[in-house]
Design an enzyme around this catalytic site. Structure first.
Site: not given
Length: 477
Positions: A248, A282
């Site tokens: 990720e 993020c």
């Protein structure tokens, strides 16, 4: 405590913490050598070989205990986050409750997610009696190495550990170097919860020393949350020894605001999405792609919403915006803002770091954001919103998708059917939300596409990522 400080001061491999609010030194922690880290991995492997034979009904109470340990120690753990990476204490407490909820969820759900799946073999079968029996079963892979970031120092780890310990795997955590206290606290959680002593361990190791650990035969797979560069480096090393990974990576989430959206409601959603964790996430909203007809009203409303995020002492429960995680990160976001303004972007709010010690940067809004500007082309990992004008729906979709990233996305519209169609069919991202800011949840698969990485975390999809999906075929003699 004085004796501990004297010990670490004499140790050459130190992990020194700094308080982002003041730039003052905090505690220092002795790091592990590569040989020590490899020894820990071997111990975790031994513990995991036994753990994989433990049934779900024995695993689940221990994971419930982990949730209780987190809740019982939430004030101390939240304080660690505030001291090491500047998270406002209220945000830290919310993060810890999310971690506890995740532990409870997988304690309850793991057995169902990993139940063997029968496969019908009757099609085309013409033999005597019943067709052969076949099913898919989910066996643990082994020890998972987790390389984790500082921005959600407990949640990023728990969302890996809760499902995969319940799946029968073990874990070795290599955390970000600026949160060593949090890293050791995570090991403490599973120890206090009653898990086997070596099933989940933390190694305080520099990123430059990771290769031997990734390559070690006791490590079965790798999961990483971090930058694109870090993901490429770790994935290349893991791939060279044929070890599976889940990655990720960065994100530059685009939120589309359509012409039928209520600008005040849209601004509220967008500000909340942009300012999660001070913008250091993020999946924080970073680019607001607004249809031109509603843009002026949206910008006025966004300024009012972002003004609410005043900088303040992160240990004060009322503070909404603390410092960034480091002076280096503050300087980087300031440079991106200056580059954008010098190339034609216009400031609507903020934009200048205060003259004070620490890693402070105010809530900032840029408009007239165009290709060639850092605010348009790069990930802004801080409290800076970029407003981009679009001609219409199709232009907005084009702009959002014209990014190297594909982690999260959102559509804000009065027509939910229209928003659902765009979210489901048109946006190139691992998640697309309608009339809500993007967030992670133990029940929802989490991950990205393009340079945002691959693989999924949490949910029934995530727990299976580090399982051997094995075919079993049985026929009578």
């Amino acid at each position: 405590m004085a004796e501990a400080r004297a010990f670490v001061a004499a140790t050459p491999n130190l992990f020194q913490t700094f308080n982002p609010a003041t730039a003052e030194k905090g505690l220092a922690y002795p790091g592990h050598t590569v040989d020590h880290a490899l020894s820990i991995a071997a111990n975790v492997h031994r513990a995991q070989v036994a753990w994989r034979r433990v049934g779900f009904r024995e695993r689940a109470p221990l994971m419930k205990n982990a949730a209780k340990v987190i809740r019982d120690n939430s004030s101390r753990y939240a304080g660690l986050m505030t001291e090491e990476m500047g998270k406002p204490v209220t945000d830290g407490l919310a993060e810890l409750e999310k971690c506890a909820t995740c532990c409870d969820y997988f304690a309850d759900a793991a057995e169902g997610f990993l139940k063997p799946i029968p496969i019908d073999m009757s099609a085309g079968y013409s033999g005597p009696g019943a067709p052969p029996k076949a099913f898919a079963t989910f066996n643990p892979l082994g020890v998972i190495l987790a390389v984790m970031p500082w921005n959600f120092p407990f949640w990023q780890v728990i969302r890996f550990a809760a499902p995969h310990l319940m799946a029968g795997n073990g874990g070795v955590l290599k955390h970000a170097s600026n949160v060593p206290g949090c890293a050791l606290a995570l090991e403490e959680i599973f120890r206090l919860a009653g898990f086997p002593i070596d099933l989940f361990r933390t190694v305080l190791l520099s990123s430059r020393d990771l290769r031997p650990l990734i390559e070690d035969p006791h490590i079965a797979a790798v999961t990483l949350t971090g930058s694109v560069a870090a993901g490429k480096s770790v994935a290349a090393t893991a791939g060279a020894v044929l070890k599976k990974g889940v990655y990720e990576l960065g994100g530059s989430d685009g939120y589309i605001v359509l012409e039928d959206a209520d600008p005040i409601a849209a601004a509220r959603i967008c500000a909340r999405g942009r300012m999660v964790n001070g913008g250091q996430s993020c999946i924080a909203a970073k680019r607001f792609v607004v249809v031109e007809s509603v843009r002026p009203a949206f910008e006025r409303a966004l300024v009012e919403e972002m003004k609410r995020f005043e900088m303040g002492d992160p240990s004060d429960p009322k503070t909404l915006l603390g410092p960034m995680e480091s002076v280096h990160s503050r300087d980087q976001i300031a440079s991106q803002v200056n580059q954008s303004v010098n190339n034609g972007a216009r400031l609507l709010l903020g934009g200048e770091a205060p003259k004070r010690p620490g890693a402070w940067f105010p809530a900032t809004i840029l408009t007239n954001v165009l290709p060639g500007q850092a605010a348009h082309d790069e990930e802004l990992f801080g409290p800076v919103a970029a407003v981009i004008s679009a001609k219409d729906e199709q232009d907005a979709i084009r702009i959002v998708n014209a990014s190297e990233f594909g982690l999260g996305s959102a559509v804000i519209t009065a027509d939910t059917a229209r928003g659902e169609r765009i979210a489901a069919e048109d946006l190139d991202a691992g998640a697309a939300f309608v009339n809500q800011n993007v967030r992670s949840d133990p029940r929802l698969p989490f991950g990205g596409v393009k340079n945002s990485g691959y693989g999924r975390e949490v949910s029934e999809f995530g727990i299976r990522e580090f399982c051997n999906i094995k075919t079993v075929f049985v026929e009578k003699l």
